[in-house]
Design an enzyme around this catalytic site. Structure first.
Site, PDB file in Angstrom:
ATOM      1  N   GLU A  88      -4.952   7.638  -2.928  1.00 17.65           N
ATOM      2  CA  GLU A  88      -5.468   6.370  -2.410  1.00 17.65           C
ATOM      3  C   GLU A  88      -5.819   5.420  -3.559  1.00 17.65           C
ATOM      4  O   GLU A  88      -5.724   4.203  -3.400  1.00 17.65           O
ATOM      5  CB  GLU A  88      -6.682   6.650  -1.512  1.00 17.65           C
ATOM      6  N   HIS A 112       0.836  -1.209   0.000  1.00 16.74           N
ATOM      7  CA  HIS A 112       0.000   0.000   0.000  1.00 16.74           C
ATOM      8  C   HIS A 112       0.873   1.261   0.000  1.00 16.74           C
ATOM      9  O   HIS A 112       0.706   2.149  -0.844  1.00 16.74           O
ATOM     10  CB  HIS A 112      -0.910  -0.026   1.233  1.00 16.74           C
ATOM     11  N   GLU A 113       1.820   1.313   0.923  1.00 16.70           N
ATOM     12  CA  GLU A 113       2.664   2.513   1.007  1.00 16.70           C
ATOM     13  C   GLU A 113       3.573   2.622  -0.221  1.00 16.70           C
ATOM     14  O   GLU A 113       3.861   3.727  -0.685  1.00 16.70           O
ATOM     15  CB  GLU A 113       3.497   2.512   2.296  1.00 16.70           C
ATOM     16  N   HIS A 147       1.628   4.499  -2.807  1.00 14.62           N
ATOM     17  CA  HIS A 147       1.689   5.954  -2.584  1.00 14.62           C
ATOM     18  C   HIS A 147       3.047   6.498  -3.038  1.00 14.62           C
ATOM     19  O   HIS A 147       3.135   7.549  -3.671  1.00 14.62           O
ATOM     20  CB  HIS A 147       1.536   6.264  -1.087  1.00 14.62           C
TER      21      HIS A 147
HETATM   22 ZN    ZN Z   1      -3.187   5.201   1.976  1.00 15.24          ZN
END
Ligand code: ZN
Length: 538
Positions: free
Chosen positions: A332, A302-303, A306
């Protein structure tokens, strides 16, 4: 501060921005030319914005250090350092001189192509400047004071399950937020002024329509899955997974996805986050739990999503306020795309599961790919947002969005808010919080004055699917490549179409440029029905 002291001109401008009037204004002799016209003000504005951007980067670095390295005793110094930097940042950016330069530069730049870096910089700066200057200084100071006290009160109230202790703070924050919305301005709904801070240009009515559509489709899907409860067992994920091996595996996956460790790093932090100080230094953090494999594994993916977005800003906008992400929602969409559409897909694990088994031979002995794939995609209606799965997560967000609007528009009082919260959980997710601690007190956002923030999580989910579909339509080999552990085509497409633009376009504008459509809930709903229909045999 060393940079300022090495550059007397910059230092002087900081002094002047801070109200120092002992030195006569400087005269700028040169006049840069663009297509035969003088763009002196645009050039001066860019210099000033670069300094503002650098101050923000320095603050972010101090913030990263605070969460990753700083000894607890350093908190008092760090708070003072951050306060000084943020004061300098605010003063330099909101100074009348910035406004004057911006206006003059807008006049100079008339006729520039809409897509050009300069025209885009002026649009983004106008939005940021208006947001930063519309609020009276006294109101900003009061919001800062109240939210820092409210944060303490919330932490205590949550620990003691004592909503009554937080209620007066929530009331005060709502009152201040209403005042802020009045200053920021809105045409239709109060919430328009608030969501614009996180998702520029987005309107409440549009979000409400999307959420209604989503709710109507997701509630029956969740009920159908809940009827199959017990069908999927995820206890294999709660076996012992040594932390060091988790870290090594997470690093390997992040690198292979395309997160550039030459321009980033991975550290541990209590609350995982991504931060950056320019597109060439974007850092991620994670946390490890030896008896819960998905936490760090999907957290790292997830990171990384980003971070790859931020690392992908075009070189031409590097170091300017245009680098970074278009909005929290677009951000997101990228973290979720990599985490869910890639990282929780069967194709991804066709490649990585044998490697995972090699890294964790004991807990995964005798486990097959299909069992693992189902375990990481188990759906379970629950009370806590941050622990929610891909299917139920959006309902947690919709509940918060509805309650925020009801509170702001006077349909709900702070006295009745906990019951409204619990009733919605029961109606939408079929679970009722037994305590306020597991209900209305669970999130930090309201105590920090962040009202209007929550919808960006779900907007990100909704946008992730059409972005991914569009990439696959352009390159039909992507799913096969994922199954071979190759991500270059997908990452390249995302860079070309989304990442390189940084903040140039507003979120809905970027979305439409990339997909050719308006944001809709249907593609996401279709994705959920297809994926979970198969997993749960619906
Ligand atoms: Zn996030």
């Amino acid at each position: 501060m060393r940079d300022f002291l090495n550059n007397p001109d910059q230092f002087l401008r900081h002094l002047q921005a801070a109200g120092y009037t002992g030195v006569p204004p400087q005269t700028i002799a040169r006049c840069p030319i663009w297509k035969g016209a003088c763009v002196e003000h645009l050039t001066q504005l860019k210099e000033r914005l670069t300094e503002v951007h650098n101050l923000a980067g320095a603050s972010a670095l101090l913030g990263w250090d605070q969460q990753v390295n700083m000894p607890p005793g350093g908190a008092i110094h760090r708070a003072a350092q951050l306060a000084t930097l943020s004061k300098l940042h605010h003063e330099l950016f909101t100074a009348e001189e910035t406004g004057r330069l911006l206006e003059a530069a807008e006049a100079e730049a008339q006729g520039l192509p809409y897509d050009s870096d300069d025209a885009s910089l002026l649009r983004v700066t106008r939005h940021d400047y208006d947001l930063a200057t519309k609020l009276p200084t006294a109101l900003v100071a009061e919001l800062t004071r109240v939210t820092s006290l409210a944060h303490e009160a919330w932490a205590k109230a949550r620990a003691n399950d004592d909503y009554a202790a937080f209620k007066p703070w929530l009331k005060q924050i709502l009152d201040l937020t209403l005042q802020a919305a009045g200053h920021l301005g809105y045409e239709d709904r109060i919430y328009d002024a608030l969501i614009d801070q996180y998702e520029p240009g987005m309107k409440t009515a549009q979000v409400a329509a999307l959420f209604d559509e989503l709710k109507a489709a997701q509630i029956p899907l969740i009920q159908a899955i809940a009827a199959q409860r017990g069908r999927i067992d995820n206890s294999i994920l709660k076996r012992e997974y040594p932390e060091a091996a988790q870290e090594a595996f997470g690093r390997m996956v992040a690198r292979q996805l395309g997160y550039d460790f030459e321009r980033g790093r991975l550290d541990r932090a209590v609350h995982p986050f991504t931060t950056g100080f320019g597109s060439n230094d974007i850092r991620i953090t994670t946390r490890y739990e030896s008896r819960w494999l998905p936490g760090s594994l999907f957290g790292t993916i997830h990171e990384s999503g980003h971070a790859m977005y931020e690392q992908g800003s075009a070189a031409a906008i590097s170091g300017t306020p245009l680098e970074g992400g278009a909005s929290l929602g677009i951000h997101e969409s990228q973290s979720r795309l990599w985490e869910n559409l890639v990282g929780r897909s069967r194709a991804f694990w066709m490649y990585f599961f044998p490697r995972l088994q090699a890294a964790f031979p004991a807990p995964l002995e005798g486990v097959d790919l299909d069992t693992f794939y189902r375990a990481i995609n188990r759906v379970e209606p629950s009370l806590i947002r941050v622990e929610a799965d891909e299917v139920t997560y959006n309902l947690h967000i919709i509940i918060r969005f509805e309650i925020e609007n009801d509170l702001l528009e006077g349909r709900l009082s702070v006295d009745d808010a906990p019951e409204a919260w619990n009733a919605k959980y029961e109606g939408y997710l079929g679970v009722r919080p037994p305590t306020n601690r597991e209900g209305i007190l669970q999130d930090v956002h309201w105590s920090g004055g962040m009202i209007g923030y929550f919808p960006t999580y779900t907007l990100g989910n909704l946008m992730s699917v059409p972005f991914f579909d569009k990439a696959v339509a352009a390159h039909p080999a992507i799913p096969d490549e994922i199954a071979r552990g190759e991500f270059g085509t997908l990452l390249g497409w995302l860079r070309d179409n989304i990442y390189r633009h940084g903040r140039k376009y507003q979120p809905a504008e970027l979305y439409e440029r990339v997909t050719g459509e308006k944001i809709s809930a249907q593609p996401y709903v279709a994705y959920l029905r297809q994926k979970y229909g198969e997993i749960y045999d619906l």
